[in-house]
Design a protein around this motif. Structure first.
Motif, mmCIF file in Angstrom:
data_model
loop_
_atom_site.group_PDB
_atom_site.id
_atom_site.type_symbol
_atom_site.label_atom_id
_atom_site.label_comp_id
_atom_site.label_asym_id
_atom_site.label_seq_id
_atom_site.Cartn_x
_atom_site.Cartn_y
_atom_site.Cartn_z
ATOM 1 N N ARG A 45 12.281 -10.206 2.909
ATOM 2 C CA ARG A 45 11.034 -10.958 2.644
ATOM 3 C C ARG A 45 11.073 -12.383 2.264
ATOM 4 N NH1 ARG A 45 11.951 -7.497 3.603
ATOM 5 N NH2 ARG A 45 12.314 -6.232 1.807
ATOM 6 N N CYS A 69 6.444 -0.856 -5.032
ATOM 7 C CA CYS A 69 7.974 -1.000 -4.373
ATOM 8 C C CYS A 69 8.481 0.481 -4.783
ATOM 9 C CB CYS A 69 8.602 -2.073 -4.643
ATOM 10 S SG CYS A 69 10.538 -1.673 -3.926
ATOM 11 N N CYS A 100 16.839 -2.414 -0.966
ATOM 12 C CA CYS A 100 15.438 -2.653 -0.331
ATOM 13 C C CYS A 100 15.459 -1.820 1.110
ATOM 14 C CB CYS A 100 14.917 -3.963 -0.043
ATOM 15 S SG CYS A 100 13.860 -4.321 1.277
ATOM 16 N N CYS A 103 10.567 -1.055 4.009
ATOM 17 C CA CYS A 103 9.650 -0.264 4.243
ATOM 18 C C CYS A 103 8.399 -1.263 4.567
ATOM 19 C CB CYS A 103 9.160 0.635 3.292
ATOM 20 S SG CYS A 103 8.950 -0.009 1.672
ATOM 21 N N GLY A 104 8.278 -2.401 3.987
ATOM 22 C CA GLY A 104 7.139 -3.421 4.162
ATOM 23 C C GLY A 104 5.857 -3.146 3.310
ATOM 24 N N CYS A 106 5.407 -3.875 0.272
ATOM 25 C CA CYS A 106 4.944 -5.163 -0.633
ATOM 26 C C CYS A 106 4.300 -6.153 0.244
ATOM 27 C CB CYS A 106 6.576 -5.703 -0.965
ATOM 28 S SG CYS A 106 7.720 -5.889 0.149
HETATM 29 S S1 SF4 Z 1 10.057 -3.721 1.715
HETATM 30 FE FE1 SF4 Z 1 9.429 -4.273 -0.134
HETATM 31 S S2 SF4 Z 1 8.288 -2.391 -1.031
HETATM 32 FE FE2 SF4 Z 1 9.804 -1.788 0.730
HETATM 33 S S3 SF4 Z 1 11.583 -1.212 -0.476
HETATM 34 FE FE3 SF4 Z 1 11.792 -3.455 0.231
HETATM 35 S S4 SF4 Z 1 11.073 -4.694 -1.505
HETATM 36 FE FE4 SF4 Z 1 10.369 -2.530 -1.880
#
Ligand code: SF4
Ligand code: SF4
Length: 213
Positions: A45, A69, A100, A103-104, A106
């Motif tokens: 991210r 999350c 992490c 999964c998206g 967040c």
């Molecule tokens: S993508 Fe975001 S919500 Fe999913 S595990 Fe990683 S930090 Fe957590």
């Protein structure tokens, strides 16, 4: 007969080389350059700038992503309220990329569209902590790199143009030569800037060969 067979073999071999030479390049000289990453590619991210304020992250440290999350990978988000602003601005955003799951969630839940997937696929480290990132610091680093790249480009471009003007307008052969050489190296510098060191080298070699001895 042996000569004909040899010549034919040479032509056949060279024709393969020639055919491959004109085919589109499918490899890249990593790490100097890499292939274009698909816009749909989802890597770590990154924080996005607020609309109309490229120097500031859009994250307001509301903590919705932290609570959403499922892997507890967003370890710490802090922000501060700056003078004259209604909302906080994030000052720290620690993401533990080792847990992490990409999964998206967040990205989806952020009410300020402050998060997105980056195209940074090349994350490596020697220890676990190397994959803990402060996304605010990463955002600032990215901005500094962009600004630095713009300044470097500007310096090279102005030097090249200055050299060209000097070569054209100078009444003295010495100054005209200095201008020409400056332009030649400036253009080579632009090729290096564009990740084409081979063209830069050819640029120098060809023009050096053309210079009157
Ligand atoms: S993508 Fe975001 S919500 Fe999913 S595990 Fe990683 S930090 Fe957590
Ligand atoms: S990224 Fe979005 S959801 Fe997460 S703290 Fe910042 S503003 Fe809130």
């Amino acid at each position: 007969m042996a000569y004909i067979r040899g010549a034919w073999s040479l032509i056949a071999g060279l024709s393969v080389t020639l055919r491959e030479f004109f085919k589109p390049v499918v490899t890249s000289s990593t790490p100097a350059s890499c292939l274009d990453i698909s816009p749909g590619f989802a890597a770590i991210r990154k924080l996005i700038a607020e609309k109309g304020s490229p120097e500031k992250v859009a994250c307001t440290a509301c903590l919705i992503c932290v609570k959403s999350c499922p892997s507890a990978s967003i370890q710490k988000v802090e922000g501060e309220k700056r003078e004259g602003e209604k909302r906080k601005t994030a000052t720290t955003y620690i993401l533990n990329f080792t847990t992490c799951s990409q999964c998206g969630i967040c990205v989806e839940v952020c009410p300020f569209d402050a998060l997105a997937f980056s195209a940074d696929f090349n994350i490596v480290g020697y220890k676990r902590e190397d994959c803990y990132f402060d996304l605010v610091k990463e955002f600032e680093r990215g901005r500094t790199q962009d600004e630095r790249a713009e300044i470097i480009f500007l310096i090279i471009a102005l030097t090249t143009m200055g050299g060209a003007v000097m070569a054209i307008l100078s009444g003295s052969i010495i100054y005209a030569m200095i201008g020409l050489v400056t332009t030649m190296f400036g253009i080579a510098g632009l090729y290096v800037y564009l990740n084409s060191p081979f063209l830069a080298m050819m640029q120098i070699l060809i023009y050096v060969a053309l210079l009157p001895s």
